[in-house]
Design an enzyme around this catalytic site. Structure first.
Site, short mmCIF file in Angstrom:
data_model
loop_
_atom_site.label_atom_id
_atom_site.label_comp_id
_atom_site.label_asym_id
_atom_site.label_seq_id
_atom_site.Cartn_x
_atom_site.Cartn_y
_atom_site.Cartn_z
N ARG A 1 0.85 -1.20 0.00
CA ARG A 1 0.00 0.00 0.00
C ARG A 1 0.88 1.25 0.00
O ARG A 1 2.02 1.22 0.47
CB ARG A 1 -0.89 0.02 1.25
N LYS B 1 4.09 -11.64 9.41
CA LYS B 1 3.40 -11.46 8.13
C LYS B 1 3.79 -12.58 7.15
O LYS B 1 4.95 -12.71 6.77
CB LYS B 1 3.78 -10.10 7.58
N ARG C 1 -0.79 -1.87 14.81
CA ARG C 1 0.27 -2.62 15.49
C ARG C 1 -0.24 -3.08 16.84
O ARG C 1 -0.92 -2.31 17.52
CB ARG C 1 1.49 -1.74 15.76
P1 ATP Z 1 1.27 -2.24 7.83
O1 ATP Z 1 1.81 -3.59 8.12
O2 ATP Z 1 2.07 -1.12 8.35
O3 ATP Z 1 -0.19 -2.15 8.09
P2 ATP Z 1 0.64 -2.78 5.30
O4 ATP Z 1 0.05 -4.00 5.87
O5 ATP Z 1 -0.26 -1.85 4.63
O6 ATP Z 1 1.45 -2.01 6.36
P3 ATP Z 1 1.68 -3.37 2.88
O7 ATP Z 1 1.78 -2.03 2.28
O8 ATP Z 1 0.53 -4.23 2.55
O9 ATP Z 1 1.82 -3.22 4.40
O10 ATP Z 1 3.00 -4.19 2.57
C1 ATP Z 1 4.27 -3.58 2.53
C2 ATP Z 1 5.00 -3.79 3.82
O11 ATP Z 1 5.11 -5.18 4.14
C3 ATP Z 1 6.45 -3.32 3.70
O12 ATP Z 1 6.55 -1.98 4.10
C4 ATP Z 1 7.24 -4.26 4.63
O13 ATP Z 1 7.18 -3.80 5.97
C5 ATP Z 1 6.43 -5.53 4.60
N1 ATP Z 1 6.93 -6.55 3.64
C6 ATP Z 1 7.51 -6.37 2.42
N2 ATP Z 1 7.76 -7.55 1.83
C7 ATP Z 1 7.33 -8.50 2.67
C8 ATP Z 1 7.30 -9.92 2.62
N3 ATP Z 1 7.74 -10.62 1.58
N4 ATP Z 1 6.80 -10.58 3.69
C9 ATP Z 1 6.31 -9.92 4.76
N5 ATP Z 1 6.30 -8.58 4.87
C10 ATP Z 1 6.80 -7.88 3.84
#
Ligand code: ATP
Length: 280
Positions: free
Chosen positions: A76, A140, A276
């Site tokens: 995102r 994640k 978080r």
């Molecule tokens: P947040 O976790 O802050 O809510 P988000 O869920 O919106 O953010 P996304 O934008 O969906 O996060 O995903 C990008 C983020 O996920 C990156 O900023 C990094 O922290 C994390 N990320 C990037 N690649 C991976 C991966 N392969 N596996 C797990 N996490 C990852």
């Protein structure tokens, strides 16, 4: 004499469009499946094809595009989704979207449910983090990014992008900086089977969502909620906007948060904000 060892490429890491289609079965009968060895972003590719006036590239039907290797995956708000070559399932489903545009905010939640329920069939228990992440033991495992594009004929398309980690090299883990999880090898032994099953679940989800919105998914999402009843922070670019106990989602996909001292929960919309656990 130097003996060079070249690791054999495991056949399991090669995706087959024909096998994915066969495993997806009748729920995804109208979907096309395409596999590429490498691309920047499967979401970007499908969005460009939807918007393109070029008939030879246009999508005539829902299309799943899977990349063995994705080199410029997106999260995102311009964040990056990082994966090592052949070490993740990276794919997007482009779907001509028949529901009103404003319902789209709930779609990542429905897609999260589809992913979680499919992984459970493969023996993998996961939880959902509002609004768009799939966690395993608080880490994640998968991300969801939904974007839209309008075709020259004015049809709105939703492009549902999903990345699921299969392995996480140490260097990449350091680069990401946050805890991640990877799917157990047994669950991803046959990637075509896993992807076909996900496609089947996603096609059913898209149809159910178009017909009835988020309603069919709210209870299921709340059962999978990673932080149910826990103290969480809602952050905007690192700054705490709200703090409270995460109760679950409401009928339109807002997160209900019981703040200290508040008589009733507040409802948070998914914009570009992050959640978080408080003790993280
Ligand atoms: P947040 O976790 O802050 O809510 P988000 O869920 O919106 O953010 P996304 O934008 O969906 O996060 O995903 C990008 C983020 O996920 C990156 O900023 C990094 O922290 C994390 N990320 C990037 N690649 C991976 C991966 N392969 N596996 C797990 N996490 C990852």
């Amino acid at each position: 004499m130097t003996v060079q060892f070249i690791a054999p490429i495991s056949p399991a890491s090669h995706l087959s469009a024909a096998r994915i289609t066969a495993f997806a079965g009748y729920h995804a009968e109208q979907c096309r499946v395409e596999v590429v060895a490498e691309t920047g972003s499967t979401n970007a590719d499908l969005l460009a094809r939807v918007a393109s006036g070029d008939r030879s590239r246009a999508l005539g039907a829902p299309t799943l595009l899977a990349a063995q290797t994705q080199t410029a995956g997106r999260g995102r708000a311009g964040r990056a989704w990082l994966t090592a070559p052949s070490a993740a399932l990276t794919f997007s489903l482009a779907w001509p979207f028949a529901a009103p545009l404003q319902t789209l905010v709930g779609l990542p939640l429905a897609v999260g449910v589809a992913i979680a329920e499919t992984l459970a069939d493969f023996g993998v228990e996961v939880q959902l983090k509002w609004p768009n992440d799939v966690l395993q033991g608080g880490r994640k495992l998968a991300g969801i990014l939904i974007e839209t594009a309008t075709a020259p004929d004015q049809q709105l398309w939703a492009v549902v992008g999903i990345g699921i980690n299969l392995a996480m090299p140490e260097q990449l883990q350091e680069q990401i900086g946050r805890r991640t999880a990877s799917l157990p090898a047994a669950a991803a032994q046959d990637r075509d089977l896993l992807l076909g099953s996900l496609l089947s679940a996603l096609a059913q989800t898209m149809r159910q969502f178009e017909n009835a919105g988020l309603a069919a998914f709210v209870e299921r999402w709340n059962r999978l909620h990673a932080f149910a009843g826990q103290q969480v922070l809602i952050l905007d670019q690192g700054k705490t906007l709200h703090e409270g106990r995460a109760l679950g989602i409401d009928q339109i996909g807002r997160l209900l948060l019981q703040t200290d001292g508040g008589s009733s929960p507040i409802a948070i919309m998914a914009g570009d904000i992050s959640l978080r656990p408080k003790e993280d």
